[in-house]
Scaffold this motif. Structure first.
Motif, short mmCIF file in Angstrom:
data_model
loop_
_atom_site.label_atom_id
_atom_site.label_comp_id
_atom_site.label_asym_id
_atom_site.label_seq_id
_atom_site.Cartn_x
_atom_site.Cartn_y
_atom_site.Cartn_z
N GLN A 1 5.11 45.12 69.45
CA GLN A 1 4.23 45.46 70.55
C GLN A 1 3.22 44.34 70.81
O GLN A 1 2.87 43.59 69.91
CB GLN A 1 3.49 46.77 70.25
N TYR B 1 2.64 51.27 78.50
CA TYR B 1 3.93 51.31 77.83
C TYR B 1 5.05 51.24 78.85
O TYR B 1 5.08 51.98 79.84
CB TYR B 1 4.05 52.60 77.01
N THR C 1 9.84 49.89 67.41
CA THR C 1 8.84 49.21 66.58
C THR C 1 8.12 50.15 65.62
O THR C 1 7.56 49.71 64.62
CB THR C 1 7.78 48.56 67.48
N ALA D 1 3.96 41.49 74.30
CA ALA D 1 4.88 41.95 73.27
C ALA D 1 5.99 40.94 73.07
O ALA D 1 6.24 40.07 73.91
CB ALA D 1 5.47 43.30 73.67
N THR E 1 3.27 50.34 63.20
CA THR E 1 4.13 49.70 64.21
C THR E 1 4.20 48.20 63.99
O THR E 1 3.27 47.59 63.46
CB THR E 1 3.61 49.98 65.63
N LEU F 1 8.19 48.75 75.21
CA LEU F 1 7.11 47.87 74.79
C LEU F 1 5.84 48.13 75.59
O LEU F 1 5.90 48.58 76.73
CB LEU F 1 7.51 46.40 74.94
N PRO G 1 9.86 53.90 71.02
CA PRO G 1 9.91 52.49 70.59
C PRO G 1 10.59 52.32 69.24
O PRO G 1 10.39 53.11 68.32
CB PRO G 1 8.43 52.11 70.51
N LEU H 1 -0.38 52.96 72.64
CA LEU H 1 0.17 51.90 73.46
C LEU H 1 -0.28 52.03 74.91
O LEU H 1 -0.02 53.04 75.57
CB LEU H 1 1.70 51.90 73.37
N TYR I 1 1.16 47.53 74.97
CA TYR I 1 0.08 46.84 74.29
C TYR I 1 -0.58 47.79 73.30
O TYR I 1 -1.08 48.85 73.69
CB TYR I 1 -0.97 46.36 75.28
#
Length: 409
Positions: free
Chosen positions: A281, A356, A110, A91, A129, A362, A108, A353, A364
């Motif tokens: 992310q 997390y 994002t 991220a 996102t 953050l 998040p 995610l 993946y």
């Protein structure tokens, strides 16, 4: 059925780079790409579509309900499989960070909503996102929240991303889409296994009440900054005509004491790059099915029994382990599912995610919601489904990864 969890009391999955995920593998896929808006007046007109007329389109937009409810089933044998080695992309800001743990679920920054004009000519939205990219300008969502599967008119119109959107508020600005990327099989065949999209966006534009203040026209009359993206600027009559033709909402003139007309429109103010403002992310692909993920999105609408569980106004989350799934009605033969009570309207495009990290908000990206299902037939949504992220997806992501967008202010 796994219900949406309340805040607090859950230990977050620990670690990003310490999570045992492999380094990125290089994979290529068949990529389709289409422009969303050109630099200059065209992209500014997209922003004005949402902010004009006191932000009527922005506030009045409804959740996109195309291909929302699907009939899906849990696959006990077989299912999606990696097509190369597992890979990750860290991220934004986590490229060299180490793992830590937290007991609080921090939402998040994002995540937000993508807004667009649907085939019905009305404003709609999905979840989406921000993700890592070379120029911090990339958004991920479901493919059918970018590509028009109703009228087959290529991409949806007036496409923008607004992270942290809440009841007309745009805390980090509005980001106009520049270029859309998806898999060739989705663009041509609407293959549910490839129902994902990555969109490069221009620098953000500052939002209403950004502290610039009111401006004045040629006669000294105050022009209020209400729902303006920035201040006003005087333009030539020729340019004013071009702005109006492009679809600007705020183009007008005043007449001075000598009878001369003075034309005005918005003066856009640059808010900077998306990833610099809210982060982005990471990405994980070719991962083993069965790992836990957090799902973040804006679910809205009712369960089949009429229970209105979510308003779509605020960001929600759920948590569960992925499993192999299928949804033949949308040509989804190699999907992954997760138990979630998110209702479909608005939840489409929600980010899944993996690993997390609460302290940095953050993880993946390892899935995007493309549909929801009532698998036990009790009239309550209990499952969300996503394409399996493999090397083909990574190829689409890499095609968008290094493309610059720049400012439209």
């Amino acid at each position: 059925m796994k219900r949406t969890l309340a805040f607090g009391g859950l230990v977050a999955t620990s670690g990003l780079l310490a999570a045992g995920l492999a380094a990125p593998a290089h994979a290529a896929g068949d990529v389709a790409s289409d422009p969303l808006s050109a630099t200059g007046i065209a992209s500014q007109a997209v922003a004005s579509y949402w902010y004009g007329n006191h932000a009527a389109n922005l506030i009045g937009a409804t959740p996109y309900n195309v291909e929302t409810m699907v009939t899906s089933k849990h696959v006990s044998t077989g299912g999606p499989a990696p097509d190369s080695k597992p890979g990750i992309v860290p991220a934004i800001g986590d490229e060299k960070k180490t793992a830590s743990k937290s007991k609080n679920i921090n939402l998040p920054k994002t995540t937000g909503k993508v807004f667009f004009e649907g085939a019905d000519g009305k404003p709609h939205w999905c979840s989406a996102t921000s993700v890592q990219s070379a120029y911090h300008n990339l958004v991920a969502t479901a493919g059918h929240c970018v590509y028009d599967t109703e009228s087959n008119a290529s991409t949806l119109k007036n496409w923008v991303f607004i992270p942290g959107y809440y009841q007309g508020k745009t805390p980090w600005g509005i980001y106009v889409g520049k270029q859309a990327f998806t898999h060739y099989d989705y663009d041509v065949y609407e293959d549910g296994d490839r129902d994902y999209a990555f969109v490069t966006v221009y620098n953000g534009l500052k939002t209403p009440h950004d502290g610039i203040g009111d401006s004045k026209d040629a006669n000294g009359k105050v022009i209020p900054d209400w729902y303006a993206v920035g201040d006003y600027k005087e333009v030539s009559e020729q340019d004013a005509a071009a702005y109006a033709k492009a679809g600007y909402y705020n183009v007008y003139y005043t007449t001075d004491k000598d009878g001369k007309k003075h034309w005005y429109t918005w003066k856009f103010v640059d808010a900077g790059r998306l990833g610099d403002n809210v982060g982005g992310q990471g990405l994980a692909y070719n991962q083993k099915v069965g790992k836990p993920v957090f799902v973040f999105g804006y679910p809205s609408g009712s369960h089949p029994d009429g229970n209105h569980a979510y308003s779509g106004n605020t960001l929600k989350w759920s948590y569960g382990k992925t499993f192999a799934a299928q949804a033949p009605a949308i040509k989804g033969e190699e999907l992954v599912g997760v138990k979630s009570s998110f209702t479909g309207e608005g939840a489409i495009g929600s980010s899944w995610l993996l690993n997390y990290k609460n302290t940095r908000r953050l993880g993946y990206l390892n899935g995007v919601t493309i549909g929801v299902s009532d698998t036990d037939k009790n009239n309550r949504i209990d499952t969300s489904v996503s394409p399996y992220f493999d090397g083909e997806l990574y190829g689409v992501y890499k095609a968008a990864y290094s493309l610059w967008s720049g400012s439209i202010a």
